[in-house]
Design an enzyme around this catalytic site. Sequence first.
Site, mmCIF file in Angstrom:
data_model
loop_
_atom_site.group_PDB
_atom_site.id
_atom_site.type_symbol
_atom_site.label_atom_id
_atom_site.label_comp_id
_atom_site.label_asym_id
_atom_site.label_seq_id
_atom_site.Cartn_x
_atom_site.Cartn_y
_atom_site.Cartn_z
ATOM 1 C CB CYS A 1 1.953 -10.389 -15.543
ATOM 2 S SG CYS A 1 2.766 -11.178 -14.137
ATOM 3 C CB CYS B 1 -0.566 -8.420 -8.266
ATOM 4 S SG CYS B 1 -0.648 -8.951 -9.991
ATOM 5 C CB CYS C 1 2.750 -15.754 -8.823
ATOM 6 S SG CYS C 1 1.165 -15.014 -8.423
ATOM 7 C CB SER D 1 -0.909 0.021 1.227
ATOM 8 O OG SER D 1 -1.753 1.148 1.232
ATOM 9 C CB CYS E 1 -3.402 -13.029 -14.388
ATOM 10 S SG CYS E 1 -3.364 -13.913 -12.804
ATOM 11 C CB THR F 1 -5.665 1.758 5.855
ATOM 12 O OG1 THR F 1 -4.715 1.444 4.832
ATOM 13 C CG2 THR F 1 -5.292 1.011 7.121
ATOM 14 N NE ARG G 1 -3.404 -8.111 -3.000
ATOM 15 C CZ ARG G 1 -4.600 -8.540 -3.412
ATOM 16 N NH1 ARG G 1 -4.974 -8.347 -4.670
ATOM 17 N NH2 ARG G 1 -5.415 -9.147 -2.579
#
Length: 646
Positions: A589, A618, A615, A143, A621, A428, A392
């Site tokens: 990606c 996130c 990977c 974040s 995909c 948050t 992310r």
Amino acid sequence: MAVATTRLAQARLCSGSSSLTFTHSIHIRPFCTSQTPYRNLTTGGQRVPRHTIARSPATFHAGQRRSITSSRHRRFATVNDEDFALLQSERESDQVDVCIVGGGPAGLSAAIRLKQLANEAGNEDFRVLLLEKAGELGDHIVSGNVVEPSALNELLPDWNSEDNPNRFEHYTPATKDKMRFLTKNRAIPIPAPPQMNNHGNYIISLNQFTKWLGERAEEVGVEVYPGFAASEVLYTPEGSVKGIATNDLGIARSGKPKESFERGMEFLAKVTLLAEGCHGSLTKQVIKKFDLRRDSQPQTYGLGLKEVWEIDPEKFDKGLVVHSMGYPLSKDTYGGGWMYHFGENLVSIGLVVGLDYPNPWTNPYMEFQKMKHHPLFSEYLEGGKCITYGARALNEGGFQSIPKCAFPGGALIGDTAGFLNVPKIKGTHTAMRSGMLAAEATHEALKGHTEDAGAGAVFLYDYEDKLRSSSIWTELKQVRNIRPSFHGPLGIYGGIMYSGLEAFVFRGKSPWTLNHSSTDHAATRTADSMPKIEYPKPDGKISFDILTSVSRTGTNHEEDQPSHLQVKDWERHAQSMWPRFKGIENRFCPAAVYEYVEDEGKDMGVRFQINAQNCIHCKTCDIKVPDQDINWACPQGGEGPKYQFT
């Protein structure tokens, strides 16, 4: 660190005053702040220090190139009767009052609030269990982050008090706000909307904050177990949720059980709260089963990419908060950049790219690398050192896209439900507050509830009511029209003008609600209909190739296991996708997981390949692929990225 590997060893894992007995080959340890040692799973009960039952760290380091496997897709081997019986053998189970899936701000806030209420009522035996797929709390958290402390102040009023020996220390008060519209070489000041005023807010690493919040959860008696990947929702015969199951360990890529095979565990609960974050894998299942989106618009998403730098102390401006729009993104692509100065000479820098972009040649990772060369950012980064990278997906649908959040036996909380305030660039506080509201509704619903009460599944009606009367609802409703306004023919320019009207004239009280034009995957046009984008080569100083960045995530997956990136037919996928989109998977990606490899034996001259070990979880995909034939599922618990400072 030593790793416990004894097959079907008995283990008793302590967590505060509660304990959990099960049969499992554990490659990770429960999160525990006490110095109580855990029972060694390989030495017949001999006591060992707590750190020896831990997930092995990633075996590569910042700056190191990570090799990508060239192994081809393997079809599952035939599973014989003995193997099938082993795969279908009975799982160990545990019964708790509340099971929470996900150890982020929402899940931990719900857990803490539940135990606060139970302890206040004198019910210290009330069991709240929290499962997190990462090897340690915070390992998968990414974040910005400038946090609004309203929910935190309510949950833990002394969180930053000098009188609190366990206070959270890693925060930097925001002192300056800058908003800029970027052209290729200029940064033009523009007025920031009122909701972007950061007076009274704090710059933090959400990764560090989550670890700290986990310690506070254990202090009040929450059982916190990282490294447990919830992979299946369990249902009663009547169809309500009764808990979850973790995935099996020790399955080979072929689908056959290995010598290290272990069945997953079942965690049965009166209430199950899903706090998986954006586009959670279990959340997808319950949304579909209970049709929770029947009265909402489809969710739309963005991809956030972030780096943390250590910069020259002479350039460091502690508390500086900078946001940008415009360059390097095209006018039909929503998004923006940020730069936050925090800690000691640390800079959080990143870019969010709306995943409803139409051009399949767009590469969000390369757009981010390109952005850093703009003078607004490069003057701070030059001479500095990049120390971490992460990415992310995040929810951008806002008010229109909130689904029904309660279902028989549980509820959705936090970003898995979509409570991010996009114009405010904050989620948050809303995630934490939703977890607290769900906790209060759960505690009230479970008063007097027993298994044999004949009342059926617990349904959290109060949670839906509490949401609608909370600041979350008010906040998201006021800004509901800003994100969809960027879908117009003027693109980003029209969106900026309309956002100004909403912020300064209508003030969130316009009598209409704009719609999201389509899903993100449906917004993608074919490659031959859009201009091809050529990106400059990274210089290795400010911008970096993608494998260097992936090495900074600490991501790690065992290769000999079924791919958690599930494509039913690789050949059919390639035949459908390559002619139309020319390798969009490789471009969307941010971790070089997907690629098309030259192969003269194929009719198209290329074959599709998945490098699942790269990977970083996130979920892009699963969201963006136009044919919607990639399903992201949880790999083995404890695997994935091991983020720091993100």
